[in-house]
Design a protein around this motif. Structure first.
Motif, mmCIF file in Angstrom:
data_model
loop_
_atom_site.group_PDB
_atom_site.id
_atom_site.type_symbol
_atom_site.label_atom_id
_atom_site.label_comp_id
_atom_site.label_asym_id
_atom_site.label_seq_id
_atom_site.Cartn_x
_atom_site.Cartn_y
_atom_site.Cartn_z
ATOM 1 N N LEU A 104 37.546 37.743 45.422
ATOM 2 C CA LEU A 104 37.400 37.858 46.628
ATOM 3 C C LEU A 104 37.068 39.239 47.200
ATOM 4 O O LEU A 104 37.113 39.381 48.168
ATOM 5 C CB LEU A 104 38.574 37.047 47.359
ATOM 6 N N GLY A 105 36.587 40.253 46.283
ATOM 7 C CA GLY A 105 36.502 41.441 46.935
ATOM 8 C C GLY A 105 37.479 42.397 46.796
ATOM 9 O O GLY A 105 37.264 43.329 47.453
ATOM 10 N N GLN A 110 42.652 48.549 45.157
ATOM 11 C CA GLN A 110 43.367 47.975 45.766
ATOM 12 C C GLN A 110 44.453 47.000 45.135
ATOM 13 O O GLN A 110 45.618 46.879 45.524
ATOM 14 C CB GLN A 110 42.705 46.594 46.648
ATOM 15 N N HIS A 190 39.572 40.953 34.713
ATOM 16 C CA HIS A 190 37.954 40.717 35.130
ATOM 17 C C HIS A 190 38.070 39.702 36.107
ATOM 18 O O HIS A 190 38.699 38.542 35.963
ATOM 19 C CB HIS A 190 37.392 40.336 33.739
ATOM 20 N N LEU A 192 36.175 36.892 36.511
ATOM 21 C CA LEU A 192 35.790 35.758 35.946
ATOM 22 C C LEU A 192 37.192 34.897 35.363
ATOM 23 O O LEU A 192 37.135 33.867 35.213
ATOM 24 C CB LEU A 192 34.887 35.959 34.881
ATOM 25 N N HIS B 65 27.559 32.493 36.947
ATOM 26 C CA HIS B 65 28.354 33.920 36.704
ATOM 27 C C HIS B 65 27.174 35.079 36.710
ATOM 28 O O HIS B 65 27.746 35.953 37.472
ATOM 29 C CB HIS B 65 29.105 33.799 35.291
ATOM 30 N N LEU B 70 29.029 38.218 38.253
ATOM 31 C CA LEU B 70 30.686 38.260 37.632
ATOM 32 C C LEU B 70 30.247 38.568 36.002
ATOM 33 O O LEU B 70 31.672 38.945 35.628
ATOM 34 C CB LEU B 70 31.118 36.838 37.647
ATOM 35 N N ASP B 71 29.278 38.291 35.703
ATOM 36 C CA ASP B 71 28.951 38.557 33.967
ATOM 37 C C ASP B 71 27.746 39.534 33.938
ATOM 38 O O ASP B 71 26.959 39.441 34.684
ATOM 39 C CB ASP B 71 28.616 37.190 33.282
ATOM 40 N N ASP B 90 31.349 48.909 38.773
ATOM 41 C CA ASP B 90 32.124 47.884 39.300
ATOM 42 C C ASP B 90 32.220 48.240 40.645
ATOM 43 O O ASP B 90 32.487 47.061 41.425
ATOM 44 C CB ASP B 90 33.392 48.366 38.665
ATOM 45 N N THR B 94 31.857 45.084 43.685
ATOM 46 C CA THR B 94 33.131 44.646 44.471
ATOM 47 C C THR B 94 32.566 44.724 45.803
ATOM 48 O O THR B 94 32.756 43.777 46.594
ATOM 49 C CB THR B 94 34.099 45.852 44.371
ATOM 50 N N ARG B 97 30.665 41.486 46.429
ATOM 51 C CA ARG B 97 31.630 40.433 46.378
ATOM 52 C C ARG B 97 32.421 40.484 47.706
ATOM 53 O O ARG B 97 32.590 39.344 48.297
ATOM 54 C CB ARG B 97 32.716 40.432 45.475
ATOM 55 N N ARG B 98 32.483 41.457 48.544
ATOM 56 C CA ARG B 98 33.154 41.367 49.633
ATOM 57 C C ARG B 98 31.960 41.197 50.933
ATOM 58 O O ARG B 98 32.329 40.322 51.854
ATOM 59 C CB ARG B 98 33.423 42.849 50.128
ATOM 60 N N PHE B 103 32.550 32.421 47.286
ATOM 61 C CA PHE B 103 32.733 31.717 45.887
ATOM 62 C C PHE B 103 33.460 30.399 46.437
ATOM 63 O O PHE B 103 34.585 30.560 47.277
ATOM 64 C CB PHE B 103 33.508 32.534 45.079
ATOM 65 N N LEU B 122 42.000 36.814 54.023
ATOM 66 C CA LEU B 122 42.037 37.592 52.661
ATOM 67 C C LEU B 122 40.809 38.345 52.512
ATOM 68 O O LEU B 122 41.049 39.722 52.306
ATOM 69 C CB LEU B 122 42.766 36.950 51.379
ATOM 70 N N PRO B 123 39.640 37.585 52.257
ATOM 71 C CA PRO B 123 38.793 38.510 52.070
ATOM 72 C C PRO B 123 38.354 39.608 53.078
ATOM 73 O O PRO B 123 37.865 40.560 52.864
ATOM 74 C CB PRO B 123 37.485 37.461 52.163
ATOM 75 N N ARG B 125 40.545 41.268 55.098
ATOM 76 C CA ARG B 125 41.744 42.200 54.710
ATOM 77 C C ARG B 125 41.386 43.034 53.650
ATOM 78 O O ARG B 125 41.390 44.159 53.491
ATOM 79 C CB ARG B 125 42.876 41.606 54.702
ATOM 80 N N LEU B 126 40.818 42.529 52.484
ATOM 81 C CA LEU B 126 40.461 43.391 51.299
ATOM 82 C C LEU B 126 39.298 44.141 51.351
ATOM 83 O O LEU B 126 39.050 45.040 50.778
ATOM 84 C CB LEU B 126 40.008 41.891 50.144
ATOM 85 N N ALA B 127 38.216 43.692 52.560
ATOM 86 C CA ALA B 127 37.276 44.748 52.911
ATOM 87 C C ALA B 127 37.609 45.531 53.971
ATOM 88 O O ALA B 127 36.672 46.545 54.193
ATOM 89 C CB ALA B 127 35.971 43.668 53.478
ATOM 90 N N GLY B 128 38.829 45.615 54.065
ATOM 91 C CA GLY B 128 39.645 46.602 55.170
ATOM 92 C C GLY B 128 39.295 46.272 56.618
ATOM 93 O O GLY B 128 39.561 47.240 57.235
#
Lengths: 643, 254
Positions: A104-105, A110, A190, A192, B65, B70-71, B90, B94, B97-98, B103, B122-123, B125-128
């Protein structure tokens, strides 16, 4: 992130309960130790106490402080270790959830912050509970130290507001430090993995594990080598370090070692179908096996290693004492009745040694620093000629023949304290005299040896008569020591012991304090290890519900599944016990064969036996109960839920 | 690939959000090596909904993926929102994905300890970002769950959970929504609701959707269907009926 941490902790508390208890106990122990330590810093001497009593009280306080100073860091090490292994394991269990956050990012930093946040909350909660629990713990610890005679009966530890800062710092520190490596492992999850119902076989031997394990192992081997030629003090230091590093090494490398030893065990297990299945699981679930074995390794390594080292040291002191004393019997009495011993038939020689109430002020010089010190205890009045014949000592300098009149000999206990040549000032009752130093005795291993020897003719007769006296007795050739002992007893002179009994009792009296603290430490570590093992077993059982269901669907009965789980955890525990014993053996290696070939190694077999039985019982019961719970629902329901 | 009819406001966007060039992917090594994708080139155009189908083991999940970053691919190039992600770090993935991808999974994958609102937020918040309650509630209202914000996932039905998951994926307004069997764990009624929701997002907001499925009915809701077999693209269909999809699939499996 802290909010997610909070909701995770709230929702999955069984995962954290063991770690919370560990932090709580750790905080309570550190707090009580520190409070007792602080309170021992300023000994209260009852008014009117003699100089000798005051010095004994002060020495008791120092002894208590030393023991606490030794036990507290070990307890901290255990707490960090247990919190660390609990979190490491819980990260494994939460792999899917952590992967989802990545998907989810969530970034790697984090995820690290998430786990550190959880650890912070855990540490905070553990500190609050620990501060409360610390209060009865302080009282208990003070009682214990009073009980073993180190602190006077009226001792009580004072509360200090500083604890409100120190305890949370310890609690949060232990939790955060413990979770550090687990959080880095979590960051490598990971994204996945969120989609794989069965996560890809992850490498258990991570780079960090290799680094930790191999470097600790190398350090342990170096310590064992260094300990081999070391003197007793060196051997003791080595024996205290090896359990720590050896346990870290074997725990970190346990994913390699457990399957290896498991293969050996397998030869026994393979004889039954259940055993074979258990052994296969053991090999397959390396991570779970390692989590169960690690606390057992630490427990056995630390306790057996340390206790063995301390016992060996005590035995060395006893051997040293017996070897340097040429006597058949030792009589304990007052000075007055001791004077009658030489008249007993069969006594060839009697050497009275009386503890006298006097003080000696000496000039010391150690490392260019000069100071004066007044000693009140360990001043013994001897008959120089008899003393020389009952002690096999090579003097460092001077001669005991000259110990007559206003003279003094520096005792073994001050041998290394840099007492300056010339004279010391003695105070006997109201008199102040100058005593010339005529001899210096060599150091001995025993802790409670003499500070000064003074000639008996120096001490007033009345004072000698009251002084507690030990008389070393040599028996005339051809006489039975038993008969002489009976005669001394019949004469009502005092307590008679053989040399061996006397030496053992003296060493034991000095060891009592150490053993008391070791008992507390053992209790704590035992509890920690039990928490960790139960934790590992319980957490794992949740993950194994499906596996158990499949086993039952394949034709195993419920009781067979439970038996399989018990066999498996018993095997893992045995491996942990074996590896822990290996660590303990490494720690004790430097005491064998012992300096100058004297046999001083003392292995605490009883303790080892108790640990073996207790560990096996705890893991067997925990795994049986969890396996029973996990197999309660019908197997088909669990298998279907997987899809 | 024959571009699916890309109607709607986003028609004519120059860059397709997802492009794969000669992508190969294999797992393992030596004797046990498995070729999951073998030189696949495919473009998923903006504002269109593409279903990826194929027999089990055809490589459809791997394709998803790889396209989503993701892969890592073994060979070839992957472009996501115009950015080459073949060798992305990575941190770059990341960020993607933000901001760029969302997904939706077969098993919903909501976080059990968080309420529906918290899951959706949540997404962000994860992204700030500091998500406003209104944004979150709007996202939930868009999937018809305005009144379920305080519920935990275990208090919701499967279909409701999947709609929370869609709200969570859409709250960041991603360029592409990747859906892996989104109706696989749902009853037919809930499945229909979810498919209608996706259709509306494509038609009304020009959302790009890439969906892996084995259900011909679900595939028939998409604008185009790409068939995979043994790691290669075997066939394509534009706006097919469920029967046509089923017939192609049977032929591939046969």
């Amino acid at each position: 992130m802290l909010r997610i941490s909070a909701s995770t902790v709230r929702d999955r508390w069984p995962l954290f309960a063991g770690a919370l208890l560990t932090v709580t106990l750790g905080v309570a122990l550190v707090q009580s130790s520190v409070l007792v330590l602080v309170s021992t810093g300023d000994p209260t001497i009852p008014p009117g106490a003699s100089g000798r009593l005051a010095e004994q009280i002060r020495e008791g306080y120092v002894g208590a402080a030393t023991l606490l100073g030794m036990a507290t860091p070990l307890a901290m090490f255990l707490a960090v270790f247990i919190v660390g292994s609990t979190f490491a394991f819980s990260v494994e269990q939460r792999r899917e959830e952590l992967a989802l956050l990545r998907m989810l990012g969530g970034s790697r930093p984090q995820l690290i912050r998430l786990l550190l946040g959880e650890a912070f909350l855990l540490g905070l909660a553990g500190s609050a509970l620990g501060i409360l629990l610390g209060m009865p713990a302080t009282w208990l610890q003070a009682r214990l130290l009073i009980g073993i005679g180190l602190l006077p009966g009226d001792f009580s530890a004072r509360w200090s507001h500083g604890m409100l800062l120190l305890s949370p710092a310890v609690g949060i520190g232990v939790a955060v430090f413990g979770v550090l490596s687990a959080s880095y492992r979590a960051a490598r999850v990971h994204p996945l993995d969120a989609l794989r119902s069965a996560p890809r076989a992850t490498r258990v031997m991570t780079l960090g594990r290799w680094l930790w394990g191999v470097s600790s192992l190398v350090l342990t081997v170096m310590l064992v080598v260094a300990g081999h030629g070391a003197d007793l003090l060196g051997a003791l230091l080595v024996a205290m370090a090896i359990p720590v590093f050896g346990s870290i090494a074997l725990s970190a490398l346990s994913p390699l070692v457990v399957p290896l030893v498991g293969r050996l065990l397998g030869m026994v297990l393979r004889t039954s179908a259940l055993g074979e299945l258990a052994q296969a699981n053991l090999r397959d679930a390396v991570r779970r096996s390692a989590s169960t074995a690690a606390p057992v390794i630490v427990l056995v390594g630390l306790l057996v290693g340390l206790t063995g080292a301390l016992n060996s040291l005590a035995r060395a002191a006893g051997v040293d004492l017996e070897r340097s004393t040429a006597a058949d019997l030792v009589v304990t009495s007052t000075g007055a009745v001791a004077a009658r011993i030489p008249q007993i038939p069969g006594v060839a020689l009697a050497s009275p040694q009386s503890q006298v109430e006097m003080s000696v002020t000496a000039q010391h010089r150690v490392d260019h620093r000069s100071y004066r010190q007044t000693h009140h205890s360990g001043i013994t009045a001897v008959d120089a000629a008899a003393y020389r014949r009952t002690h096999r000592l090579t003097l460092r300098s001077g001669s005991l023949e000259a110990l007559h009149g206003r003279t003094v000999a520096i005792g073994p206990r001050l041998a290394a304290e840099g007492v300056r040549d010339g004279a010391v000032t003695a105070r006997i009752g109201p008199h102040k005299l100058k005593l010339r130093i005529v001899a210096r005795l060599p150091e001995v291993l025993e802790n409670g040896s003499d500070n000064f020897l003074v000639p008996r003719d120096l001490v007033p007769t009345a004072m000698l008569a009251d002084a507690p006296t030990e008389t070393l007795v040599q028996i005339a050739p051809g006489t039975s020591p038993q008969a002489v002992a009976d005669r001394i007893r019949a004469a009502g002179i005092g307590e008679v012991r053989t040399l061996g009994q006397w030496a053992d009792a003296r060493v034991e009296a000095q060891q009592r304090g150490t053993m008391g603290i070791m008992a507390v430490l053992m209790g704590m570590s035992g509890l920690y290890a039990a928490i960790a093992v139960i934790n590992a077993v319980v957490i794992a059982a949740a993950e194994r519900r499906t596996e158990f269901a499949v086993a039952r669907a394949t034709g195993l009965s419920r009781s067979q599944v439970v038996r399989m789980a018990v066999i498996e955890s018993a095997a893992v525990t045995l491996i942990g016990l074996l590896l822990g014993t290996l660590v303990a053996a490494a720690a004790l290696a430097s005491f064998y064969p012992g300096p100058a070939g004297v046999h001083i190694l003392s292995v605490p077999w009883t303790l080892l036996g108790l640990l073996i039985m207790a560990s096996l019982a705890v893991t067997a019961v925990a795994s049986a109960l969890t396996a029973l719970t996990a197999t309660r629902p019908s197997p088909t329901a669990l298998i279907a839920a997987r899809g | 690939m024959r571009a699916p009819a890309a109607a709607g406001p986003h028609a004519g966007l120059p860059v397709a959000p997802v492009q794969l060039y000669q992508v190969s992917m294999h797992y393992g090594a030596g004797e046990t090596q498995v070729q999951a994708l073998a030189g696949v080139s495919v473009t998923f155009p903006a504002g269109s909904w593409t279903a990826v189908m194929g027999p089990s083991g055809s490589g459809k999940s791997t394709l998803l993926h790889c396209a989503a970053g993701l892969d890592r691919v073994s060979a070839g190039r992957v472009l996501l929102a115009g950015q080459d992600i073949t060798h992305a770090t990575d941190a770059e993935l990341t960020r993607l994905r933000r901001r760029t991808v969302g997904f939706v999974f077969q098993n919903f994958n909501l976080i059990g300890s968080l309420s529906a609102e918290q899951n959706v937020a949540l997404p962000l918040r994860l992204a700030g970002a500091r998500p406003s309650r209104r944004d979150v509630q709007t996202a939930l209202a868009d999937v018809g769950l305005a009144d379920r914000g305080r519920h935990r996932p275990r208090e919701l039905s499967g279909g409701q959970q999947q709609r929370v998951a869609i709200a969570r994926a859409m709250v960041m307004r991603p360029s592409v929504l990747f859906a892996d069997e989104p109706t696989g764990a749902l009853d037919t009624g809930s499945a229909r609701t979810v498919l209608r929701l996706l259709r509306r997002m494509v038609d009304a907001a020009g959302q790009t959707v890439v969906m892996v499925t084995h259900d011909p009915v679900a595939a028939a809701s998409a604008d185009a269907v790409v068939f995979l077999s043994d790691g290669r693209i075997a066939d394509r269909l534009l706006r097919p009926s469920a029967a046509q999809v089923a017939e192609r699939l049977t032929r591939l499996e046969g």
